[in-house]
Design a protein around this motif. Structure first.
Motif, short mmCIF file in Angstrom:
data_model
loop_
_atom_site.label_atom_id
_atom_site.label_comp_id
_atom_site.label_asym_id
_atom_site.label_seq_id
_atom_site.Cartn_x
_atom_site.Cartn_y
_atom_site.Cartn_z
N GLN A 127 0.71 4.76 1.84
CA GLN A 127 0.02 5.48 2.91
C GLN A 127 0.62 6.87 3.05
O GLN A 127 1.80 7.07 2.80
N VAL B 282 2.29 -4.77 3.79
CA VAL B 282 1.38 -5.11 4.89
C VAL B 282 1.52 -6.61 5.08
O VAL B 282 1.23 -7.41 4.18
N VAL C 63 4.37 0.75 1.71
CA VAL C 63 4.62 -0.22 2.78
C VAL C 63 4.15 -1.61 2.38
O VAL C 63 3.20 -1.77 1.60
N THR D 136 -0.77 -7.68 12.51
CA THR D 136 -0.46 -7.12 11.20
C THR D 136 0.65 -6.09 11.37
O THR D 136 0.62 -5.30 12.31
N ARG E 281 3.25 -3.25 9.27
CA ARG E 281 3.50 -2.48 8.05
C ARG E 281 4.98 -2.09 8.05
O ARG E 281 5.45 -1.43 8.97
N GLU F 276 0.83 -1.21 0.00
CA GLU F 276 0.00 0.00 0.00
C GLU F 276 0.86 1.25 0.00
O GLU F 276 2.01 1.22 0.43
#
Length: 171
Positions: free
Chosen positions: A30, A41, A39, A50, A52, A28
């Motif tokens: 961000q 994930v 990043v 989770t 990042r 993703e």
């Protein structure tokens, strides 16, 4: 390919030193502090977590692909070796073992498993020794399971077979 030199795709199994084997579920972009940041994930099912990791920091964070066949072979050979236990204080050795486990290096983790393994005919482990042993065994088993495409229990059985052989050979 990201600027880090690593290029993981969604679905790739990866190893993060402090948490073991995880799976990339997304890449993703961000916005953090007004800057766009790409990043990875990563989910860790066994820890229900989770994480990042910025793609540019993946290498310095220690993120890596699953170990190759030669590394796995070396780790299994390490398990068959003779335990090397230093005569230093337990607190110092415990710190060294913890550092090896969190290094994410499969061979270093195998050294911890080998050094802390107790056969049935050996004296009982202390609570902290058992905790470190189980942590190292679990971390190693999860990576071997992911590499061999077997479940964790089958991987533990494979590792235990490697640990028991030297004792049988010495008898």
């Amino acid at each position: 390919m990201s600027k880090s030199g690593l290029d993981f795709k969604v679905g790739d199994a990866v190893v993060y030193p402090a948490h073991g084997v995880g799976k990339v579920i997304a890449v993703e972009t961000q916005e953090i502090a007004g800057m766009a940041l790409e990043v990875y994930v990563i989910t860790f099912d066994h820890e229900k977590m989770t994480l990042r990791v910025p793609t540019k920091k993946a290498v310095s964070a220690g993120l890596r692909s699953l170990a190759g066949e030669t590394v796995v072979t070396k780790a299994l050979t390490t398990l068959k070796g003779r335990a090397r236990i230093k005569r230093t204080m337990w607190s110092r050795r415990a710190q060294e073992y913890e550092a090896k486990i969190n290094s994410g290096d499969l061979v270093s983790i195998a050294e911890v498993v080998r050094d802390l393994h107790r056969a049935d005919n050996q004296p009982e482990q202390s609570y902290s020794e058992r905790q470190l042993y189980e942590s190292a065994l679990d971390r190693m088993a999860r990576e071997v399971a992911a590499i061999e495409r077997i479940d964790r229990e089958a991987a533990v059985a494979l590792l235990n077979k490697s640990l028991i052989k030297p004792a049988a050979a010495a008898a």
